[in-house]
Design a protein around this motif. Structure first.
Motif, mmCIF file in Angstrom:
data_model
loop_
_atom_site.group_PDB
_atom_site.id
_atom_site.type_symbol
_atom_site.label_atom_id
_atom_site.label_comp_id
_atom_site.label_asym_id
_atom_site.label_seq_id
_atom_site.Cartn_x
_atom_site.Cartn_y
_atom_site.Cartn_z
ATOM 1 N N VAL A 74 31.040 -14.697 30.748
ATOM 2 C CA VAL A 74 31.259 -14.074 29.451
ATOM 3 C C VAL A 74 30.334 -12.886 29.243
ATOM 4 O O VAL A 74 30.736 -11.842 28.731
ATOM 5 N N ILE A 75 29.074 -13.034 29.687
ATOM 6 C CA ILE A 75 28.073 -11.992 29.479
ATOM 7 C C ILE A 75 28.067 -11.037 30.673
ATOM 8 O O ILE A 75 28.019 -11.487 31.822
ATOM 9 N N PRO A 76 28.124 -9.716 30.455
ATOM 10 C CA PRO A 76 27.980 -8.771 31.576
ATOM 11 C C PRO A 76 26.661 -9.007 32.302
ATOM 12 O O PRO A 76 25.619 -9.213 31.672
ATOM 13 N N LEU A 77 26.709 -9.025 33.636
ATOM 14 C CA LEU A 77 25.539 -9.352 34.463
ATOM 15 C C LEU A 77 24.994 -10.724 34.083
ATOM 16 O O LEU A 77 23.786 -10.977 34.155
ATOM 17 N N GLY A 78 25.904 -11.624 33.681
ATOM 18 C CA GLY A 78 25.477 -12.934 33.204
ATOM 19 C C GLY A 78 25.011 -13.878 34.286
ATOM 20 O O GLY A 78 24.509 -14.960 33.981
ATOM 21 N N GLY A 79 25.171 -13.489 35.555
ATOM 22 C CA GLY A 79 24.742 -14.363 36.634
ATOM 23 C C GLY A 79 23.276 -14.725 36.548
ATOM 24 O O GLY A 79 22.883 -15.889 36.754
ATOM 25 N N ALA A 80 22.427 -13.729 36.239
ATOM 26 C CA ALA A 80 20.983 -13.982 36.131
ATOM 27 C C ALA A 80 20.677 -14.931 34.977
ATOM 28 O O ALA A 80 19.846 -15.842 35.107
ATOM 29 N N PHE A 81 21.358 -14.734 33.844
ATOM 30 C CA PHE A 81 21.167 -15.624 32.701
ATOM 31 C C PHE A 81 21.657 -17.036 33.036
ATOM 32 O O PHE A 81 21.052 -18.032 32.651
#
Length: 329
Positions: A74-81
């Motif tokens: 859902v979040i752009p670049l959400g992989g890190a989060f």
């Protein structure tokens, strides 16, 4: 990006109204099959995580996996989060940082390996049945060689510390040569990184590599089966212009776009790629668009909604535990 893909690119393949009409025309039996496949896909999505973290029960694994999916997609670049949340949730369920790092690393590495290998299997299948030659044959040969090389490399690293160190030394020489082309000196040691990888994963991978591999392939195969069920139903059954292997090739090559960090989870870009390939294989434009819309809806929105629920449930559990620990004071 999403506006570009859904507002400009996808409408080039078909009309949304006609695609929606094709979806509405699906039989009740097709809808039931798609619903059952979606449920099984959600269940199976947890299994690679459990295979990489054997001490984790299904319920906490389900909570962590669905929450991570929601954040990462859902979040752009959400992989890190998503990774940060996984560490926090694993800690809450008493999984230490070492085991957590190994599990997350294994799941990520195997997911990448499976995603990259699917186009190779698709190319091999198309070549075998005579539906593709030339480029597909070259992809199949190069891919098979690459897979064998990677498998042998990982096996050598896991075999012993000495062989892992030798692999790292070869890597150091290759990196030093590459950096030398730009008059640079590497500021890291491949040997150290290889040994860290081995020490954190050797036990889990050595004992459970087959389970990890099998569940990782099953997870992605279930996503494809949802797409195939949609194609099969919308195009009128077994006489559909797109065959099973062609649909698999569209899915496999389209999934490569998930490596593009924006948008999250390949949302939009993967849809456009799969739709375009299906049309290239002979699917009617509106049918291809409709099938991909069904696939996206069933593999994305249910887990996002579940992920929101699991995240709120986890936060409530943390708050309850914090309150309980503070009560004696």
């Amino acid at each position: 990006m999403l506006i570009l893909v859904f507002g400009i690119v996808l409408p080039q393949f078909g009309d949304y109204d006609q695609a929606w009409a094709a979806i509405q025309a699906m039989s009740t039996a097709a809808l039931v099959i798609l619903a059952l496949m979606t449920i099984f896909n959600i269940i199976a999505y947890v299994w690679p995580y459990q295979a990489a973290l054997p001490s984790l029960k299904y319920k906490p694994a389900f909570l962590i996996r669905q929450t991570s999916f929601m954040i990462s997609n859902v979040i752009p670049l959400g992989g890190a989060f998503g990774i940060a949340v996984q560490y926090a949730m694993l800690s809450f369920y008493r999984i230490g940082p070492g085991e957590a790092t190994a599990g997350i690393g294994i799941v990520s590495a195997w997911n990448t390996f499976v995603t990259l290998s699917l186009p190779i299997f698709a190319a091999v299948g198309l070549v075998i049945i005579g539906q593709a030659q030339g480029a597909a044959f070259a992809i199949a040969i190069v891919g098979i060689v690459a897979i064998v090389a990677v498998v042998l490399l990982v096996a050598a690293i896991l075999r012993s510390v000495d062989t892992a160190r030798k692999v790292g030394q070869w890597g150091d020489r290759a990196v030093a040569w590459a950096y030398g082309l730009f008059n640079k000196t590497p500021d890291f040691s491949v040997v150290d990184e290889v040994l860290k990888f081995r020490s954190s994963t050797v036990d889990v991978v050595s004992e459970g590599w087959l389970r990890i591999t099998g569940t990782s392939y099953l997870q992605q195969f279930m996503q494809f089966m949802i797409l195939w069920a949609a194609i099969f139903a919308i195009q009128g059954g077994s006489n559909a212009p797109v065959s099973f292997l062609e649909a698999f090739a569209a899915f496999a090559f389209g999934r490569l776009t998930t490596f593009i960090p924006l948008p999250p989870g390949g949302l939009g870009t993967t849809d456009a790629a799969i739709t375009g390939i299906l049309v290239g294989f002979g699917a009617a434009n509106n049918d291809a668009l409709a099938a991909v819309m069904v696939w996206r809806a069933l593999t994305y929105f249910p887990q996002v909604i579940i992920g929101i629920g699991t995240y709120l449930y986890y936060k409530a559990k943390v708050a309850k535990q914090t309150k309980a620990e503070a009560s004696p004071a």
